[in-house]
Design a protein around this motif. Structure first.
Motif, short mmCIF file in Angstrom:
data_model
loop_
_atom_site.label_atom_id
_atom_site.label_comp_id
_atom_site.label_asym_id
_atom_site.label_seq_id
_atom_site.Cartn_x
_atom_site.Cartn_y
_atom_site.Cartn_z
N SER A 1 9.01 8.51 2.26
CA SER A 1 8.64 9.82 1.74
C SER A 1 8.12 9.76 0.31
O SER A 1 7.68 10.77 -0.22
CB SER A 1 9.84 10.76 1.80
OG SER A 1 10.92 10.25 1.05
N GLN A 2 8.17 8.57 -0.34
CA GLN A 2 7.70 8.43 -1.71
C GLN A 2 6.33 7.77 -1.81
O GLN A 2 5.85 7.55 -2.92
CB GLN A 2 8.72 7.62 -2.54
CG GLN A 2 10.03 8.34 -2.75
CD GLN A 2 11.02 7.49 -3.53
OE1 GLN A 2 10.87 6.27 -3.63
NE2 GLN A 2 12.04 8.14 -4.08
N ILE A 3 5.74 7.43 -0.71
CA ILE A 3 4.43 6.77 -0.71
C ILE A 3 3.62 7.26 0.47
O ILE A 3 4.18 7.59 1.53
CB ILE A 3 4.58 5.22 -0.68
CG1 ILE A 3 3.23 4.55 -0.95
CG2 ILE A 3 5.19 4.77 0.62
CD1 ILE A 3 3.34 3.05 -1.15
N ASP A 4 2.34 7.40 0.29
CA ASP A 4 1.42 7.85 1.34
C ASP A 4 0.34 6.78 1.50
O ASP A 4 -0.47 6.55 0.60
CB ASP A 4 0.81 9.20 0.95
CG ASP A 4 -0.03 9.78 2.07
OD1 ASP A 4 -0.63 10.84 1.86
OD2 ASP A 4 -0.07 9.17 3.17
N LEU A 5 0.35 6.11 2.66
CA LEU A 5 -0.60 5.03 2.93
C LEU A 5 -1.69 5.47 3.88
O LEU A 5 -2.30 4.62 4.55
CB LEU A 5 0.14 3.81 3.48
CG LEU A 5 1.17 3.17 2.54
CD1 LEU A 5 1.84 1.99 3.22
CD2 LEU A 5 0.51 2.74 1.24
N THR A 6 -1.94 6.77 3.98
CA THR A 6 -3.03 7.24 4.84
C THR A 6 -4.35 6.68 4.32
O THR A 6 -4.64 6.79 3.13
CB THR A 6 -3.07 8.77 4.85
OG1 THR A 6 -1.79 9.27 5.24
CG2 THR A 6 -4.14 9.27 5.81
#
Length: 318
Positions: free
Chosen positions: A36-41
Motif C-alpha cells: 500500500s506504500q508503493i504503486d508499480l502500475t
C-alpha cells in the motif's frame, strides 16, 4: 512564384523529468515498502516518500529510477514556505515483480474489507432497570416496641460510648447520639402501645363481625342462584344448539311483510380505509382491521370494541 514554406511544429515534450543530479543518500529498496506504500502500475510509478510522507512519482524506471524533485509541503499552499525534500533525486531499487506486488495488494485489500465487515455475532441486551415505586406506593413496616428494644440492647452492648468507656482528652465521657435516639424511640413506642393494642382489637372485632354477616347471608345468595340456575342452563343449551353462522328466530316477533323498507346500501368508507358503523373509528387497511379484531355485523364493519356489544352469532369475520 515562390514556394510556400512549411509551418514549424513544436517538439514533443518529455513525459517525465530528466536530470543528471543524483542524491548522495543510499538508494531506497522497493521490497522494504508495503504493497500500500508503493504503486508499480506501468507508467504511473509512485512511492510514499518516507521523509516528507507524500506520494512522489518515480522517474527513469527503464534506466536509473529516482524520486522526482518535490517539496515537503504542497507548493500551492501560500501559508507555508516551500522547502525541497531531502529525498529529491534519491535512487530507488525496484526489486519487486509487478505480479507479486499486485497479488500482495489484492490480498491486503481483501483482508481490510473482511475486517471492516466484521460484526459481533451476539448482541448483549441491556438489562432493564425496574422503575422505583412512588412514595405513595411504599409500605413502611410497622415499628414494634419489642423489636426496637432488642436493637437498643444490642447497640448498648457494642457501643463504647453507651457503656461509658469512650472519653475525650479531658477525661469526660462522650455521649452517643444513636443510643439517645433509640432510647427515645423505645420510650415513645411503649407509651403508645396501649393505644395501638386497642386499635388492633377494634379492627379484629370488625373483621369477625363482617365474617358473621357474610356467613349469615350465604343461604340467601345460594337460594337466589338456585332460582336463576335453570334459566341460565336452558339459555346455554339453546345457544349451543344454534349453528355458528345461523340466526335464531325463536321468541322474536315476525317481521311485517306489508311495508318492507328497501335495503340500504352500506356506507362506503373512504378509499383505502374502514370506518366503524358504531363509533366511527377508522383503520387504514383490511389487514390492520383483521389484526385489531374487526368484524361485520349485518354486513357493516364494526371495530373489536363495538363488536363485543353484540351477541356472538351476529358477528361475521372479514
Amino acid at each position: 512564384m515562390a514556394t510556400p514554406t512549411a509551418e514549424p511544429t513544436a517538439r514533443k515534450r518529455r513525459r517525465k523529468t530528466r536530470t543528471k543530479n543524483i542524491s548522495p543518500l543510499p538508494a531506497l529498496v522497493a521490497s522494504d515498502f508495503t504493497a500500500s506504500q508503493i504503486d508499480l502500475t506501468p507508467g504511473k510509478e509512485h512511492v510514499f516518500c518516507p521523509a516528507c510522507e507524500n506520494w512522489t512519482p518515480i522517474t527513469g524506471v527503464l534506466g536509473t529510477p529516482v524520486l522526482v524533485p518535490h517539496h515537503t509541503t504542497p507548493y500551492h499552499d501560500p501559508t507555508t514556505t516551500p522547502r525541497r525534500c531531502s529525498n529529491t533525486n534519491r535512487r530507488i531499487t525496484l526489486d519487486t515483480v509487478i505480479d507479486t506486488w499486485r497479488a500482495e495488494l489484492a490480498e491486503r485489500t481483501q483482508a481490510s474489507a473482511t475486517v471492516a465487515s466484521r460484526r459481533p455475532t451476539k448482541v448483549l441486551p441491556k438489562p432493564k432497570a425496574h422503575a422505583a415505586p412512588a412514595a405513595s406506593q411504599l409500605k413502611p413496616a410497622p415499628l414494634s416496641a419489642e423489636q426496637v428494644r432488642r436493637v437498643f440492647r444490642q447497640h448498648q452492648e457494642q457501643c463504647l460510648a453507651c457503656r461509658g468507656e469512650a472519653k475525650n482528652q479531658n477525661g469526660q465521657t462522650l455521649p452517643c447520639p444513636d443510643g439517645e435516639r433509640l432510647a427515645v424511640t423505645v420510650l415513645r413506642l411503649f407509651r403508645q402501645e396501649p393505644k395501638r393494642q386497642a386499635l388492633r382489637e377494634f379492627f379484629a372485632r370488625e373483621r369477625r363481625r363482617f365474617d358473621r354477616e357474610y356467613a349469615g347471608a350465604a343461604p340467601k345468595r345460594e337460594a337466589g342462584w338456585a332460582a336463576v340456575l335453570p334459566a341460565v342452563q336452558n339459555a346455554d343449551q339453546l345457544r349451543r344448539a344454534v349453528p355458528q353462522d345461523a340466526r335464531p328466530t325463536e321468541g322474536r316477533p315476525e317481521i311485517p311483510l306489508d311495508h318492507l323498507v328497501p335495503r340500504q346500501a352500506p356506507a362506503q368508507p373512504e378509499k383505502g380505509r374502514l370506518k366503524c358503523e358504531y363509533c366511527s373509528a377508522t383503520e387504514s387497511s383490511l389487514a390492520d382491521a383483521v389484526a385489531a379484531g374487526w368484524c361485520r355485523i349485518i354486513r357493516r364493519p364494526h371495530c373489536g370494541r363495538c363488536a363485543n356489544r353484540f351477541p356472538a352469532w351476529t358477528r361475521t369475520s372479514f
